[in-house]
Scaffold this active site. Structure first.
Site, PDB file in Angstrom:
ATOM      1  N   ASP A  10      -1.698  -6.629 -24.335  1.00 36.33           N
ATOM      2  CA  ASP A  10      -0.448  -6.480 -25.043  1.00 36.33           C
ATOM      3  C   ASP A  10       0.275  -7.167 -26.485  1.00 36.33           C
ATOM      4  OD1 ASP A  10      -0.861  -4.476 -23.140  1.00 36.33           O
ATOM      5  OD2 ASP A  10       0.494  -5.116 -21.561  1.00 36.33           O
ATOM      6  N   GLU A 129       2.003   6.230 -18.135  1.00 37.94           N
ATOM      7  CA  GLU A 129       2.294   4.443 -16.831  1.00 37.94           C
ATOM      8  C   GLU A 129       2.279   5.569 -15.952  1.00 37.94           C
ATOM      9  OE1 GLU A 129       4.860   2.973 -20.060  1.00 37.94           O
ATOM     10  OE2 GLU A 129       3.608   1.892 -21.187  1.00 37.94           O
TER      11      GLU A 129
END
Length: 284
Positions: A10, A129
Protein backbone atom coordinates in the site's frame (compact mmCIF):
# COMPACT_ATOMS: atom_id res chain seq x y z
CA UNK A 1 -2.50 -25.43 -10.51
CA UNK A 2 0.20 -23.47 -8.71
CA UNK A 3 -1.05 -21.17 -5.97
CA UNK A 4 0.57 -17.74 -6.10
CA UNK A 5 2.01 -15.83 -3.16
CA UNK A 6 1.55 -12.12 -3.78
CA UNK A 7 3.04 -9.25 -1.78
CA UNK A 8 0.68 -6.30 -1.40
CA UNK A 9 2.28 -2.88 -0.97
CA UNK A 10 0.00 0.00 0.00
CA UNK A 11 1.45 3.32 -1.10
CA UNK A 12 0.93 6.86 0.19
CA UNK A 13 2.98 9.48 -1.63
CA UNK A 14 6.51 8.05 -1.99
CA UNK A 15 6.20 5.62 0.92
CA UNK A 16 5.06 2.11 1.72
CA UNK A 17 2.43 2.31 4.46
CA UNK A 18 0.38 -0.11 6.50
CA UNK A 19 -2.73 0.32 8.64
CA UNK A 20 -5.52 -1.64 10.27
CA UNK A 21 -8.92 -1.95 8.54
CA UNK A 22 -7.31 0.18 5.77
CA UNK A 23 -6.98 3.10 8.23
CA UNK A 24 -4.34 4.61 10.54
CA UNK A 25 -1.58 4.30 7.95
CA UNK A 26 1.96 4.12 9.33
CA UNK A 27 5.08 4.62 7.21
CA UNK A 28 7.24 1.51 6.77
CA UNK A 29 9.75 2.57 4.12
CA UNK A 30 10.32 2.96 0.40
CA UNK A 31 8.23 0.58 -1.73
CA UNK A 32 10.93 0.01 -4.36
CA UNK A 33 13.29 -1.38 -1.72
CA UNK A 34 10.68 -3.80 -0.37
CA UNK A 35 9.68 -4.84 -3.91
CA UNK A 36 13.26 -5.59 -4.95
CA UNK A 37 13.87 -7.61 -1.80
CA UNK A 38 10.68 -9.66 -2.26
CA UNK A 39 11.55 -10.30 -5.89
CA UNK A 40 15.01 -11.58 -4.94
CA UNK A 41 13.43 -13.76 -2.25
CA UNK A 42 11.09 -15.44 -4.75
CA UNK A 43 7.70 -13.72 -4.48
CA UNK A 44 5.38 -14.63 -7.37
CA UNK A 45 3.73 -11.24 -7.91
CA UNK A 46 3.42 -7.74 -6.47
CA UNK A 47 0.37 -5.53 -5.98
CA UNK A 48 0.74 -1.77 -5.55
CA UNK A 49 -2.29 0.11 -4.22
CA UNK A 50 -2.37 3.92 -4.13
CA UNK A 51 -4.19 4.44 -0.80
CA UNK A 52 -4.91 8.14 -1.30
CA UNK A 53 -5.76 8.07 -4.99
CA UNK A 54 -9.38 9.00 -4.27
CA UNK A 55 -8.23 12.32 -2.80
CA UNK A 56 -6.61 13.32 -6.10
CA UNK A 57 -8.92 11.57 -8.55
CA UNK A 58 -6.08 9.65 -10.19
CA UNK A 59 -3.33 7.14 -9.54
CA UNK A 60 0.02 8.86 -8.98
CA UNK A 61 2.37 5.87 -8.86
CA UNK A 62 3.93 6.22 -12.32
CA UNK A 63 7.41 7.01 -11.00
CA UNK A 64 7.34 4.20 -8.41
CA UNK A 65 6.03 1.75 -11.01
CA UNK A 66 8.81 2.67 -13.44
CA UNK A 67 11.50 2.28 -10.78
CA UNK A 68 10.11 -1.09 -9.74
CA UNK A 69 9.59 -2.46 -13.25
CA UNK A 70 13.22 -1.66 -14.11
CA UNK A 71 14.48 -3.93 -11.32
CA UNK A 72 11.96 -6.76 -11.02
CA UNK A 73 10.68 -9.22 -13.60
CA UNK A 74 7.50 -10.66 -12.14
CA UNK A 75 3.87 -9.58 -12.67
CA UNK A 76 3.00 -6.21 -11.12
CA UNK A 77 -0.62 -5.19 -10.50
CA UNK A 78 -1.45 -1.54 -9.76
CA UNK A 79 -4.68 -0.24 -8.23
CA UNK A 80 -6.15 2.94 -6.80
CA UNK A 81 -7.52 5.95 -8.65
CA UNK A 82 -7.72 4.29 -12.07
CA UNK A 83 -10.80 5.90 -13.61
CA UNK A 84 -10.56 5.48 -17.39
CA UNK A 85 -9.13 3.54 -20.31
CA UNK A 86 -6.49 6.26 -20.66
CA UNK A 87 -5.48 5.74 -17.02
CA UNK A 88 -5.08 2.03 -17.70
CA UNK A 89 -2.92 2.74 -20.75
CA UNK A 90 -0.72 5.09 -18.71
CA UNK A 91 -0.25 2.59 -15.88
CA UNK A 92 0.62 -0.22 -18.30
CA UNK A 93 3.05 2.01 -20.19
CA UNK A 94 4.76 2.83 -16.88
CA UNK A 95 5.54 -0.88 -16.45
CA UNK A 96 2.56 -2.53 -14.76
CA UNK A 97 1.29 -5.87 -16.08
CA UNK A 98 -2.23 -5.63 -14.65
CA UNK A 99 -4.55 -3.01 -13.19
CA UNK A 100 -7.01 -3.37 -10.32
CA UNK A 101 -10.29 -1.49 -10.68
CA UNK A 102 -12.67 -0.73 -7.82
CA UNK A 103 -14.47 2.63 -7.74
CA UNK A 104 -14.48 3.05 -11.53
CA UNK A 105 -15.90 -0.45 -12.01
CA UNK A 106 -18.71 0.09 -9.52
CA UNK A 107 -19.62 3.50 -10.96
CA UNK A 108 -19.38 2.28 -14.55
CA UNK A 109 -19.32 -1.54 -14.86
CA UNK A 110 -18.95 -1.27 -18.64
CA UNK A 111 -15.34 -0.17 -18.16
CA UNK A 112 -14.56 -3.79 -17.18
CA UNK A 113 -15.72 -5.23 -20.50
CA UNK A 114 -14.27 -2.33 -22.46
CA UNK A 115 -10.88 -2.71 -20.80
CA UNK A 116 -10.93 -6.51 -21.15
CA UNK A 117 -11.66 -6.18 -24.87
CA UNK A 118 -8.78 -3.73 -25.37
CA UNK A 119 -6.12 -5.14 -23.04
CA UNK A 120 -7.27 -8.72 -22.45
CA UNK A 121 -9.06 -10.23 -19.45
CA UNK A 122 -5.77 -11.35 -17.89
CA UNK A 123 -4.82 -7.67 -17.53
CA UNK A 124 -7.98 -6.67 -15.65
CA UNK A 125 -8.39 -7.35 -11.93
CA UNK A 126 -11.41 -6.10 -10.01
CA UNK A 127 -10.69 -5.17 -6.42
CA UNK A 128 -13.56 -5.86 -4.01
CA UNK A 129 -13.30 -4.37 -0.52
CA UNK A 130 -15.86 -6.24 1.58
CA UNK A 131 -17.35 -5.34 4.95
CA UNK A 132 -19.54 -7.78 6.86
CA UNK A 133 -22.89 -6.36 7.98
CA UNK A 134 -24.81 -7.15 11.17
CA UNK A 135 -27.09 -9.51 9.24
CA UNK A 136 -24.12 -11.53 7.97
CA UNK A 137 -24.26 -10.08 4.47
CA UNK A 138 -21.09 -8.73 2.81
CA UNK A 139 -21.25 -5.39 1.04
CA UNK A 140 -18.69 -3.81 -1.27
CA UNK A 141 -16.96 -0.53 -0.37
CA UNK A 142 -14.74 1.83 -2.35
CA UNK A 143 -12.03 4.45 -1.70
CA UNK A 144 -9.89 2.21 0.51
CA UNK A 145 -12.89 1.05 2.52
CA UNK A 146 -14.32 4.50 3.18
CA UNK A 147 -17.31 4.71 0.84
CA UNK A 148 -20.48 2.60 1.19
CA UNK A 149 -22.00 1.28 -2.05
CA UNK A 150 -24.83 -1.01 -0.90
CA UNK A 151 -23.72 -3.63 -3.45
CA UNK A 152 -23.77 -7.26 -2.29
CA UNK A 153 -20.34 -8.84 -2.76
CA UNK A 154 -21.18 -12.25 -4.26
CA UNK A 155 -23.58 -10.78 -6.80
CA UNK A 156 -20.96 -8.20 -7.73
CA UNK A 157 -18.24 -10.86 -8.07
CA UNK A 158 -20.44 -12.86 -10.47
CA UNK A 159 -21.15 -9.74 -12.48
CA UNK A 160 -17.50 -8.71 -12.88
CA UNK A 161 -16.68 -12.21 -14.09
CA UNK A 162 -19.45 -11.99 -16.67
CA UNK A 163 -18.15 -8.60 -17.79
CA UNK A 164 -14.72 -10.05 -18.53
CA UNK A 165 -12.48 -9.47 -15.50
CA UNK A 166 -9.64 -11.97 -15.21
CA UNK A 167 -9.38 -12.09 -11.44
CA UNK A 168 -10.79 -10.70 -8.20
CA UNK A 169 -8.71 -9.18 -5.42
CA UNK A 170 -10.95 -9.84 -2.42
CA UNK A 171 -10.12 -7.81 0.68
CA UNK A 172 -11.81 -8.19 4.06
CA UNK A 173 -11.95 -4.72 5.62
CA UNK A 174 -12.83 -6.30 8.99
CA UNK A 175 -9.68 -8.44 9.06
CA UNK A 176 -7.22 -6.32 7.11
CA UNK A 177 -4.09 -5.47 9.11
CA UNK A 178 -5.23 -7.34 12.23
CA UNK A 179 -3.24 -10.56 11.92
CA UNK A 180 -6.34 -12.54 12.90
CA UNK A 181 -6.43 -14.52 9.68
CA UNK A 182 -8.36 -14.20 6.44
CA UNK A 183 -12.15 -14.10 6.46
CA UNK A 184 -12.64 -17.69 5.32
CA UNK A 185 -16.41 -17.32 5.07
CA UNK A 186 -16.06 -14.38 2.70
CA UNK A 187 -13.48 -16.12 0.52
CA UNK A 188 -15.56 -19.30 0.37
CA UNK A 189 -18.70 -17.40 -0.65
CA UNK A 190 -16.94 -15.77 -3.60
CA UNK A 191 -14.52 -18.51 -4.70
CA UNK A 192 -17.33 -21.06 -4.96
CA UNK A 193 -19.49 -18.80 -7.12
CA UNK A 194 -16.96 -17.64 -9.71
CA UNK A 195 -14.57 -19.49 -11.99
CA UNK A 196 -12.00 -16.70 -12.35
CA UNK A 197 -9.07 -16.37 -9.95
CA UNK A 198 -9.90 -15.29 -6.40
CA UNK A 199 -7.01 -13.63 -4.55
CA UNK A 200 -7.54 -13.61 -0.76
CA UNK A 201 -6.43 -10.41 0.94
CA UNK A 202 -6.63 -9.00 4.45
CA UNK A 203 -5.77 -10.50 7.82
CA UNK A 204 -2.86 -12.93 7.40
CA UNK A 205 -0.83 -13.15 10.60
CA UNK A 206 0.71 -16.60 10.22
CA UNK A 207 1.63 -19.12 7.57
CA UNK A 208 -1.27 -21.28 8.75
CA UNK A 209 -3.65 -18.49 7.72
CA UNK A 210 -2.39 -18.77 4.14
CA UNK A 211 -2.89 -22.53 3.98
CA UNK A 212 -6.41 -22.25 5.43
CA UNK A 213 -7.41 -19.64 2.84
CA UNK A 214 -6.39 -22.05 0.10
CA UNK A 215 -7.40 -25.43 1.55
CA UNK A 216 -10.60 -24.55 3.41
CA UNK A 217 -11.85 -21.45 1.58
CA UNK A 218 -10.77 -22.15 -1.99
CA UNK A 219 -8.55 -19.13 -2.68
CA UNK A 220 -6.49 -19.46 -5.86
CA UNK A 221 -3.83 -17.04 -4.59
CA UNK A 222 -3.05 -15.24 -1.34
CA UNK A 223 -2.00 -11.63 -0.87
CA UNK A 224 0.34 -10.99 2.06
CA UNK A 225 1.56 -7.73 3.53
CA UNK A 226 2.06 -7.39 7.31
CA UNK A 227 3.90 -10.70 7.76
CA UNK A 228 6.44 -9.77 5.11
CA UNK A 229 6.71 -6.05 5.84
CA UNK A 230 7.23 -6.30 9.60
CA UNK A 231 9.76 -9.11 9.17
CA UNK A 232 11.63 -7.03 6.58
CA UNK A 233 11.91 -3.83 8.61
CA UNK A 234 13.18 -5.68 11.68
CA UNK A 235 16.22 -6.55 9.56
CA UNK A 236 16.44 -3.42 7.40
CA UNK A 237 15.10 -0.64 9.62
CA UNK A 238 15.64 2.92 8.42
CA UNK A 239 14.05 6.08 9.78
CA UNK A 240 15.87 8.72 7.75
CA UNK A 241 14.02 10.59 5.02
CA UNK A 242 10.47 10.01 6.27
CA UNK A 243 9.92 12.84 8.75
CA UNK A 244 7.86 14.91 6.33
CA UNK A 245 6.09 12.01 4.67
CA UNK A 246 3.58 10.81 7.26
CA UNK A 247 3.36 8.87 10.52
CA UNK A 248 6.82 7.44 11.30
CA UNK A 249 6.25 6.86 15.03
CA UNK A 250 6.21 3.11 14.46
CA UNK A 251 9.66 3.19 12.86
CA UNK A 252 11.00 5.21 15.78
CA UNK A 253 9.85 2.56 18.25
CA UNK A 254 12.83 0.47 19.31
CA UNK A 255 10.97 -2.84 19.63
CA UNK A 256 8.90 -2.40 16.43
CA UNK A 257 5.97 -4.25 17.95
CA UNK A 258 2.91 -4.08 15.67
CA UNK A 259 -0.66 -3.98 16.96
CA UNK A 260 -1.16 -7.72 16.46
CA UNK A 261 0.90 -10.87 16.74
CA UNK A 262 2.48 -11.49 13.36
CA UNK A 263 4.88 -14.36 12.83
CA UNK A 264 8.29 -13.58 11.41
CA UNK A 265 8.47 -15.17 7.98
CA UNK A 266 10.05 -14.74 4.61
CA UNK A 267 8.90 -15.93 1.23
CA UNK A 268 11.05 -19.05 1.26
CA UNK A 269 9.70 -20.18 4.64
CA UNK A 270 6.12 -19.49 3.54
CA UNK A 271 6.48 -21.54 0.37
CA UNK A 272 8.21 -24.37 2.22
CA UNK A 273 5.36 -24.44 4.77
CA UNK A 274 2.70 -24.51 2.04
CA UNK A 275 4.48 -27.23 0.09
CA UNK A 276 4.59 -29.35 3.25
CA UNK A 277 0.81 -28.93 3.35
CA UNK A 278 0.65 -30.40 -0.18
CA UNK A 279 -0.26 -27.01 -1.67
CA UNK A 280 1.38 -26.56 -5.10
CA UNK A 281 3.55 -23.43 -5.13
CA UNK A 282 6.42 -22.22 -7.28
CA UNK A 283 9.62 -23.07 -5.45
CA UNK A 284 12.92 -21.33 -6.14
Amino acid sequence: MLHRIIARLDIKGPNLVKGIHLEGLRVLGKPEEFAKYYFNEGIDELIYVDTVASLYGRNSLDDIISKTAAKIFIPLTVGGGIRSIEDIKRILRAGADKVALNTAAIKNPKIISEAANIFGSSTITVSIEALKQNNGEYLAYTDNGREYTGIEVVAWAKKVEKLGAGEILLTSIDNEGTGKGYDLELIKKVARRVSITTVACGGAGSMKDLSEAIIFAGADAVSVSSILHYSYIKKHKRIDGYEDEGNIEFLKNENLNPDASFVEANIESIKFFLSKKKIPVRLS
